[in-house]
Design a protein around this motif. Structure first.
Motif, PDB file in Angstrom:
ATOM      1  N   GLN A   1      10.291 -14.830  16.245  1.00  0.00           N
ATOM      2  CA  GLN A   1      11.402 -15.215  17.111  1.00  0.00           C
ATOM      3  C   GLN A   1      11.147 -14.788  18.552  1.00  0.00           C
ATOM      4  O   GLN A   1      11.546 -15.475  19.489  1.00  0.00           O
ATOM      5  CB  GLN A   1      12.694 -14.587  16.588  1.00  0.00           C
ATOM      6  N   ALA A   2      10.479 -13.624  18.723  1.00  0.00           N
ATOM      7  CA  ALA A   2      10.146 -13.200  20.078  1.00  0.00           C
ATOM      8  C   ALA A   2       9.147 -14.139  20.724  1.00  0.00           C
ATOM      9  O   ALA A   2       9.061 -14.235  21.954  1.00  0.00           O
ATOM     10  CB  ALA A   2       9.577 -11.781  20.055  1.00  0.00           C
ATOM     11  N   GLU A   3       8.395 -14.850  19.868  1.00  0.00           N
ATOM     12  CA  GLU A   3       7.447 -15.825  20.385  1.00  0.00           C
ATOM     13  C   GLU A   3       8.077 -17.197  20.570  1.00  0.00           C
ATOM     14  O   GLU A   3       7.393 -18.152  20.938  1.00  0.00           O
ATOM     15  CB  GLU A   3       6.248 -15.941  19.436  1.00  0.00           C
ATOM     16  N   GLY A   4       9.383 -17.320  20.263  1.00  0.00           N
ATOM     17  CA  GLY A   4      10.075 -18.593  20.443  1.00  0.00           C
ATOM     18  C   GLY A   4      10.119 -19.458  19.209  1.00  0.00           C
ATOM     19  O   GLY A   4      10.549 -20.618  19.288  1.00  0.00           O
ATOM     20  N   LEU A   5       9.726 -18.922  18.040  1.00  0.00           N
ATOM     21  CA  LEU A   5       9.743 -19.700  16.796  1.00  0.00           C
ATOM     22  C   LEU A   5      10.982 -19.317  15.992  1.00  0.00           C
ATOM     23  O   LEU A   5      11.026 -18.281  15.326  1.00  0.00           O
ATOM     24  CB  LEU A   5       8.471 -19.438  15.987  1.00  0.00           C
TER      25      LEU A   5
ATOM     26  N   ILE B   1      12.929 -20.950  13.182  1.00  0.00           N
ATOM     27  CA  ILE B   1      12.962 -22.027  12.195  1.00  0.00           C
ATOM     28  C   ILE B   1      13.784 -21.539  11.002  1.00  0.00           C
ATOM     29  O   ILE B   1      13.521 -20.455  10.450  1.00  0.00           O
ATOM     30  CB  ILE B   1      11.557 -22.422  11.735  1.00  0.00           C
ATOM     31  N   THR B   2      14.757 -22.339  10.630  1.00  0.00           N
ATOM     32  CA  THR B   2      15.640 -21.957   9.531  1.00  0.00           C
ATOM     33  C   THR B   2      14.817 -21.824   8.252  1.00  0.00           C
ATOM     34  O   THR B   2      14.040 -22.699   7.904  1.00  0.00           O
ATOM     35  CB  THR B   2      16.740 -23.005   9.331  1.00  0.00           C
ATOM     36  N   GLY B   3      15.023 -20.735   7.570  1.00  0.00           N
ATOM     37  CA  GLY B   3      14.328 -20.488   6.319  1.00  0.00           C
ATOM     38  C   GLY B   3      12.947 -19.895   6.481  1.00  0.00           C
ATOM     39  O   GLY B   3      12.283 -19.589   5.484  1.00  0.00           O
ATOM     40  N   PHE B   4      12.509 -19.770   7.735  1.00  0.00           N
ATOM     41  CA  PHE B   4      11.177 -19.189   7.995  1.00  0.00           C
ATOM     42  C   PHE B   4      11.371 -17.741   8.408  1.00  0.00           C
ATOM     43  O   PHE B   4      12.257 -17.433   9.221  1.00  0.00           O
ATOM     44  CB  PHE B   4      10.486 -19.958   9.118  1.00  0.00           C
ATOM     45  N   PRO B   5      10.589 -16.831   7.882  1.00  0.00           N
ATOM     46  CA  PRO B   5      10.799 -15.412   8.187  1.00  0.00           C
ATOM     47  C   PRO B   5      10.613 -15.131   9.677  1.00  0.00           C
ATOM     48  O   PRO B   5       9.757 -15.715  10.337  1.00  0.00           O
ATOM     49  CB  PRO B   5       9.745 -14.694   7.342  1.00  0.00           C
ATOM     50  N   ALA B   6      11.454 -14.200  10.174  1.00  0.00           N
ATOM     51  CA  ALA B   6      11.340 -13.825  11.583  1.00  0.00           C
ATOM     52  C   ALA B   6      10.151 -12.901  11.822  1.00  0.00           C
ATOM     53  O   ALA B   6       9.537 -12.920  12.886  1.00  0.00           O
ATOM     54  CB  ALA B   6      12.630 -13.156  12.055  1.00  0.00           C
ATOM     55  N   ILE B   7       9.826 -12.086  10.844  1.00  0.00           N
ATOM     56  CA  ILE B   7       8.745 -11.124  10.962  1.00  0.00           C
ATOM     57  C   ILE B   7       7.674 -11.473   9.936  1.00  0.00           C
ATOM     58  O   ILE B   7       7.983 -11.697   8.751  1.00  0.00           O
ATOM     59  CB  ILE B   7       9.241  -9.687  10.721  1.00  0.00           C
ATOM     60  N   ILE B   8       6.444 -11.524  10.374  1.00  0.00           N
ATOM     61  CA  ILE B   8       5.326 -11.685   9.444  1.00  0.00           C
ATOM     62  C   ILE B   8       4.421 -10.454   9.568  1.00  0.00           C
ATOM     63  O   ILE B   8       4.248  -9.884  10.624  1.00  0.00           O
ATOM     64  CB  ILE B   8       4.524 -12.978   9.712  1.00  0.00           C
ATOM     65  N   GLY B   9       3.877 -10.103   8.460  1.00  0.00           N
ATOM     66  CA  GLY B   9       3.019  -8.913   8.436  1.00  0.00           C
ATOM     67  C   GLY B   9       3.676  -7.809   7.631  1.00  0.00           C
ATOM     68  O   GLY B   9       4.734  -8.030   7.005  1.00  0.00           O
ATOM     69  N   PRO B  10       3.099  -6.656   7.630  1.00  0.00           N
ATOM     70  CA  PRO B  10       1.870  -6.330   8.384  1.00  0.00           C
ATOM     71  C   PRO B  10       0.628  -6.962   7.777  1.00  0.00           C
ATOM     72  O   PRO B  10       0.571  -7.214   6.584  1.00  0.00           O
ATOM     73  CB  PRO B  10       1.821  -4.802   8.278  1.00  0.00           C
ATOM     74  N   TYR B  11      -0.323  -7.236   8.626  1.00  0.00           N
ATOM     75  CA  TYR B  11      -1.606  -7.738   8.187  1.00  0.00           C
ATOM     76  C   TYR B  11      -2.699  -7.071   9.019  1.00  0.00           C
ATOM     77  O   TYR B  11      -2.448  -6.556  10.096  1.00  0.00           O
ATOM     78  CB  TYR B  11      -1.681  -9.263   8.300  1.00  0.00           C
TER      79      TYR B  11
END
Length: 468
Positions: A109-113, A115-125
């Protein structure tokens, strides 16, 4: 399309017209060592119990180990070697390696994405990257000429060290000969003190006996005390010059030492000035040093002109990247570049002017040194010839003055004359002895200077000055 096991490969990329970082012509400089540096030393030997016997050869060897002028010249050689290595590195491949371990989380979301149903945070990786890189300037004429110029400068600095050894021999030899002359003056003055004391005692006895006036006794006493003052001054000068010799060769100034050599007289005949000059021009290491610097300056000028030439370089890397070692893949990058200057003429012309100035300076210094060497050789030969004549005349004067003193003493003892003639004869003896000592010193120093002018002081000194 990716080759198996290779996530990225870029080969044979060619760029033209890029702005390149032009090399600057190398500056060929060797720090000038002040002549006063040869009067000092960098370290001191430990004190030796008792009295240290010191020959001329021992003094020179100590000077070659400890003299400050030689030490400073050697550091110039180290600096020249450092410059050469720095210039060499610009021609060699540069290889590096990196190991990277990354742990990340990304806020979409901080990157401007959003999308409904898409996680706001990805990772950790995470991922690991093991990579080696290579950069190599394949063709760079300017850098090559700069390296060759620095190489000549380094060769010249080695010759400067060899020349500094001759300077050490000249400085130490002069200091040693000065102490020898001082010892001779002390011995001569002591004899004059003893002679004056005998004359004073004789005048006193004759005055008491009533056979000579008080004036004779007073005159003799003044002569005696004057010689005592001269002896005190001669002894002080001797001790000060011994301290100067100790400083030049690295002896502890508290060290007690005695010279084991005197100042023998040996003529040096058969000197051909023209032949000697040619010998000096072939031997002098400082002249050869300037010759190397001149070659380097010419190459530096060529390096400035070569800044207009294109350069060819290669860079690349290859490594293994992935979440972990078991699931990693190889990736690589290879790039070839051709660079040439488009609008850098002002900088190039400035470098050419600087290199030209450096070249002209070295050429002028080289020509001046040739003339200076010829003058030094001829001056030394003239000094030797003049000193040899002075020694001959002074030796005759000492004998005549001694005879005149003996005759005056006999006449005074016989009552034929007063002691004024004795006083004058004593002064003549003192003057003749001093002139003889000075002419011997000048003769030996002139021979030492000739050895230095010929460039053989550190290798063949005994042929000119002698010594054990």
């Amino acid at each position: 399309m990716l080759t198996p096991g290779l996530a990225m490969a870029q080969l044979g990329t060619v760029t033209t017209g890029a702005v390149q970082d032009l090399p600057t012509p190398v500056t060929l400089s060797q720090q000038q060592v002040q002549s006063g540096s040869y009067q000092g030393s960098a370290t001191e030997d430990a004190l030796v119990p008792g009295t240290l016997p010191l020959s001329l050869d021992d003094a020179i060897q100590r000077g070659l180990r400890h003299n400050l002028g030689l030490v400073l010249t050697s550091t110039n050689q180290t600096a020249a070697r450092s410059t050469e290595l720095n210039q060499l590195q610009s021609l060699l491949p540069t290889i590096g390696g990196t190991i990277k371990q990354s742990e990340m989380e990304t806020n979409l979301q901080a990157e401007g994405l959003r999308i409904t149903g898409f996680p706001a945070i990805i990772g950790p990786y995470a991922y690991q990257d093991f990579r080696a890189s290579l950069n190599w300037s394949l063709i760079n004429v300017a850098s090559l000429r700069n390296y060759l110029a620095a190489k000549h400068n380094f060769e010249g600095s080695k010759l400067a060290v060899a020349d500094a050894r001759d300077e050490v021999v000249l400085s130490v030899g002069n200091a040693y000969l000065t102490v020898i002359a001082d010892q001779s003056r002390v011995a001569s003055t002591q004899v004059q003190v003893n002679t004056s004391k005998i004359s004073f005692d004789q005048a006193h006895q004759q005055h008491v006996a009533g056979t000579s006036p008080l004036l004779d006794e007073l005159r003799a006493q003044v002569d005696y005390q004057t010689q005592q003052q001269n002896l005190i001054q001669a002894q002080a000068t001797l001790e000060k010059d011994k301290l100067a010799l100790a400083r030049a060769i690295g002896l502890n100034v508290a060290q007690v030492f005695n010279l084991v050599e005197d100042e023998p007289y040996r003529q040096l005949d058969g000197l051909d000035p023209d032949q000697a000059v040619q010998q000096a021009l072939g031997n002098r290491k400082d002249l050869q040093n300037f010759g190397e610097q001149l070659k380097g300056a010419d190459l530096a000028k060529g390096a400035a002109k070569a800044e207009r030439y294109p350069t060819v370089a290669f860079s690349g890397d290859y490594g293994d990247i992935g979440p972990n070692v078991r699931t990693s893949h190889g990736t690589g990058d290879a790039t070839g570049t051709i660079d040439f200057p488009v609008f850098e003429e002002a900088k190039i012309r400035g470098d050419e002017a600087m290199a030209e100035q450096q070249l002209e300076q070295k050429r002028a210094q080289l020509n001046n040194l040739r003339g200076q060497i010829a003058q030094d050789v001829r001056d030394a030969i003239l000094d030797i010839q003049a000193a040899q004549k002075q020694v001959s005349v002074a030796e005759s004067n000492t004998k005549l003055a001694a005879e005149a003193l003996s005759e005056a003493q006999q006449r005074y003892a016989a009552g034929v004359s007063d002691n004024l003639s004795v006083s004058q004869a004593q002064q003549s003896v003192a003057q003749a002895d001093d002139q003889y000592i000075a002419s011997l010193y000048q003769h030996n120093v002139a021979k030492l200077s000739l050895a230095r002018a010929l460039g053989v002081a550190s290798t063949n000194l005994k042929q000119y000055v002698g010594g054990k």
